[in-house]
Design a protein around this motif. Structure first.
Motif, PDB file in Angstrom:
ATOM      1  N   ARG A 148      15.672  60.228 -55.079  1.00 38.40           N
ATOM      2  CA  ARG A 148      15.103  59.314 -54.013  1.00 38.40           C
ATOM      3  C   ARG A 148      16.186  59.103 -53.114  1.00 38.40           C
ATOM      4  NH1 ARG A 148      12.598  54.039 -56.390  1.00 38.40           N
ATOM      5  NH2 ARG A 148      11.728  53.330 -53.793  1.00 38.40           N
ATOM      6  N   SER A 149      17.819  59.182 -53.773  1.00 33.95           N
ATOM      7  CA  SER A 149      18.566  59.233 -53.386  1.00 33.95           C
ATOM      8  C   SER A 149      18.881  59.708 -51.845  1.00 33.95           C
ATOM      9  CB  SER A 149      19.453  58.681 -53.733  1.00 33.95           C
ATOM     10  OG  SER A 149      21.036  58.240 -53.261  1.00 33.95           O
ATOM     11  N   LEU A 150      18.598  61.593 -52.641  1.00 42.53           N
ATOM     12  CA  LEU A 150      19.260  62.470 -52.123  1.00 42.53           C
ATOM     13  C   LEU A 150      17.878  62.761 -51.078  1.00 42.53           C
ATOM     14  CD1 LEU A 150      20.650  65.041 -51.823  1.00 42.53           C
ATOM     15  CD2 LEU A 150      19.185  66.471 -53.171  1.00 42.53           C
TER      16      LEU A 150
ATOM     17  N   LEU B  46      24.718  59.658 -57.344  1.00 41.21           N
ATOM     18  CA  LEU B  46      22.721  59.545 -56.538  1.00 41.21           C
ATOM     19  C   LEU B  46      22.750  59.286 -57.691  1.00 41.21           C
ATOM     20  CD1 LEU B  46      22.784  62.414 -54.183  1.00 41.21           C
ATOM     21  CD2 LEU B  46      24.231  60.243 -53.866  1.00 41.21           C
ATOM     22  N   GLY B  47      23.018  58.921 -59.065  1.00 38.27           N
ATOM     23  CA  GLY B  47      22.006  58.339 -59.839  1.00 38.27           C
ATOM     24  C   GLY B  47      21.913  57.029 -60.238  1.00 38.27           C
ATOM     25  N   GLY B  48      23.141  56.114 -60.506  1.00 43.21           N
ATOM     26  CA  GLY B  48      22.736  54.717 -60.720  1.00 43.21           C
ATOM     27  C   GLY B  48      22.141  53.610 -60.083  1.00 43.21           C
TER      28      GLY B  48
ATOM     29  N   GLY C 141      22.815  51.658 -51.961  1.00 43.81           N
ATOM     30  CA  GLY C 141      23.533  51.646 -51.402  1.00 43.81           C
ATOM     31  C   GLY C 141      24.331  52.993 -50.110  1.00 43.81           C
ATOM     32  N   ALA C 142      24.856  54.380 -50.168  1.00 46.35           N
ATOM     33  CA  ALA C 142      25.234  55.095 -49.878  1.00 46.35           C
ATOM     34  C   ALA C 142      24.004  55.139 -48.796  1.00 46.35           C
ATOM     35  CB  ALA C 142      25.837  56.009 -50.903  1.00 46.35           C
ATOM     36  N   PRO C 143      22.726  55.319 -48.833  1.00 44.60           N
ATOM     37  CA  PRO C 143      22.245  56.123 -48.072  1.00 44.60           C
ATOM     38  C   PRO C 143      21.504  54.603 -46.383  1.00 44.60           C
ATOM     39  CG  PRO C 143      21.005  56.569 -49.939  1.00 44.60           C
ATOM     40  CD  PRO C 143      21.726  55.736 -49.714  1.00 44.60           C
ATOM     41  N   VAL C 144      21.773  53.667 -47.639  1.00 47.36           N
ATOM     42  CA  VAL C 144      22.159  52.369 -46.184  1.00 47.36           C
ATOM     43  C   VAL C 144      23.200  52.482 -45.043  1.00 47.36           C
ATOM     44  CG1 VAL C 144      21.913  49.525 -46.274  1.00 47.36           C
ATOM     45  CG2 VAL C 144      20.897  51.180 -47.811  1.00 47.36           C
TER      46      VAL C 144
ATOM     47  N   LEU D 210      19.740  62.533 -47.067  1.00 48.11           N
ATOM     48  CA  LEU D 210      19.540  64.489 -46.135  1.00 48.11           C
ATOM     49  C   LEU D 210      18.160  63.576 -45.001  1.00 48.11           C
ATOM     50  CD1 LEU D 210      18.164  66.743 -49.253  1.00 48.11           C
ATOM     51  CD2 LEU D 210      19.783  66.638 -47.798  1.00 48.11           C
ATOM     52  N   ARG D 211      17.874  62.619 -44.990  1.00 48.35           N
ATOM     53  CA  ARG D 211      16.879  61.562 -44.021  1.00 48.35           C
ATOM     54  C   ARG D 211      17.800  60.924 -42.936  1.00 48.35           C
ATOM     55  NH1 ARG D 211      13.312  57.360 -44.586  1.00 48.35           N
ATOM     56  NH2 ARG D 211      15.193  56.011 -44.322  1.00 48.35           N
TER      57      ARG D 211
END
Ligand code: GDP
Length: 360
Positions: A149-151, A104-106, A112-115, A155-156
């Motif tokens: 921000r990614s996390l 999640l830090g990069g 990209g993962a959340p999208v 979570l959403r």
């Protein structure tokens, strides 16, 4: 539990490959398909077990997005149809869940993962989970801010986000690269066993875990955490009661992917070992202990028959976000974000500084 895996970014790809390899080496057959997605071509070329999909070629020409996770979000959004197309035949009618794996830090994985999770939710009926790696405390401010921000977005979007803290599963004194190797191997074994524990093994064990129990445990949503510990099993069934209790305690108290996360909405306790070495009384006592310790009334349990001279406990917690560790991490991420905004608005500069500090 039959799963499809999609790794996003460098860490996501490496961990996905490790998981696919562990599952194949053990002959479990839980990982049905695996794909690695990245904006950096070189990272994809270093993988050999999983299939790959390059994104953002028109924007970054295969060179990656650096630490810019907003750009990571944009390139995934632009190329989402290609990525979904690559999943044809990998997510099948047998798939019971999809896991999107990322550091999640990069940049690419973080953004990209959340999208990707968002779009997978629109297309597939099965649960879409994230497996996210949190940066360790000593990683730079940009990593913390990106991961925060990614996390928040994961979570959403995801049905549940299984978190691995990079400070949790490595040995003292290892190099950064060495530590990643150790952590990735541990993730592969633990998460791999979780997938496999939900595979129905006909006619073995008294109460084998079913996929639906893993899914129901994760139904709490929010943050999920995985713990694991093993000890040598004994010939003496009385002693194995004590061993089952002891490995269950260690799995939760010292062996979790997110240290200090012990409060949860739901939990699953899987005891793995030779069927004759798994003590019913020990399993029941461990389950009750886990109920007290997590404060959850929903503690599921089951056996995982495995030809091994050890007894192991795998503990999965669902809805475990009320932990000091998450609080501390989110505070770190907020501070890093604020500092970034006051010091510099140039993400590339900020990242270059962080990188140097981290590596040397
Ligand atoms: P991306 O390619 O832009 O998505 O960036 P990375 O995957 O390199 O993500 C950076 C974050 O993941 C940082 O917090 C790193 O510490 C972590 N990371 C990078 N590689 C690995 C790895 O192989 N294993 C683990 N556990 N973490 C990693």
């Amino acid at each position: 539990m039959k799963v499809a895996l999609i790794g996003v970014g460098q860490a996501g790809g490496k961990i996905t490959e490790r998981l696919a390899r562990f599952d194949a080496d053990m002959g479990f057959g839980a990982v049905q398909g695996a794909l690695a997605v990245n904006s950096a071509e070189a990272d994809l070329q270093s993988l050999d077990v999983v299939d790959t999909q390059l994104v953002g070629a028109d924007r970054v020409n295969g060179h990656g997005v650096g630490g810019d996770n907003e750009l990571g979000t944009e390139v995934m959004q632009s190329d989402i149809q290609e990525v979904l197309g690559s999943l044809d035949g990998r997510v099948t009618s047998k798939s019971e869940a999809i896991f999107v794996v990322a550091g999640l830090g990069g940049g690419t994985g973080s953004g990209g993962a959340p999208v990707l999770v968002h779009h997978l939710q629109q297309v597939y009926d099965v649960p879409v989970y994230a497996l996210g790696v949190l940066p360790g405390r000593n990683e730079g401010a940009l990593y913390q801010a990106n991961a925060g921000r990614s996390l928040k977005t994961l979570l959403r979007e995801a049905d549940s986000t299984l978190l691995i803290d990079n400070d949790a599963w490595h040995e003292q004194g290892e190099s950064v690269e060495g530590a990643f190797e150790t952590i990735n191997e541990k993730i592969a074994r633990r998460v791999g066993l979780l997938f496999a524990s939900g595979e129905a093994i006909e006619g073995v064990g008294e109460s084998v875990v079913d996929s639906s129990e893993v899914i129901n445990t994760l139904r709490s949503g929010g943050v999920a955490v995985l713990g694991y510990a093993t000890e040598l099993a004994s010939e003496d069934s009385g002693e194995n009661i004590t061993t089952a209790m002891s490995v269950s305690r260690q799995a939760l108290l010292t062996g979790t992917s997110l240290p200090d996360a012990t409060t949860a909405d739901s939990a699953l306790l899987v005891i793995a070992g030779r069927p004759d070495a798994i003590p019913r009384k020990g399993v029941e006592r461990s389950r009750r202990w886990l109920e007290d310790e997590t404060g959850s009334m929903q503690v599921r349990g089951g056996d995982f028959p495995l030809d091994s001279d050890r007894l192991g406990a795998l503990v999965l917690l669902g809805g475990a976000e009320r932990s000091d560790r998450i609080e501390a991490f989110m505070e770190r991420a907020r501070e890093a974000k604020e500092a970034q905004e006051t010091e510099s608005t140039d993400h590339a500069d900020q990242f270059a500084d962080d990188r140097l500090e981290n590596l040397f």
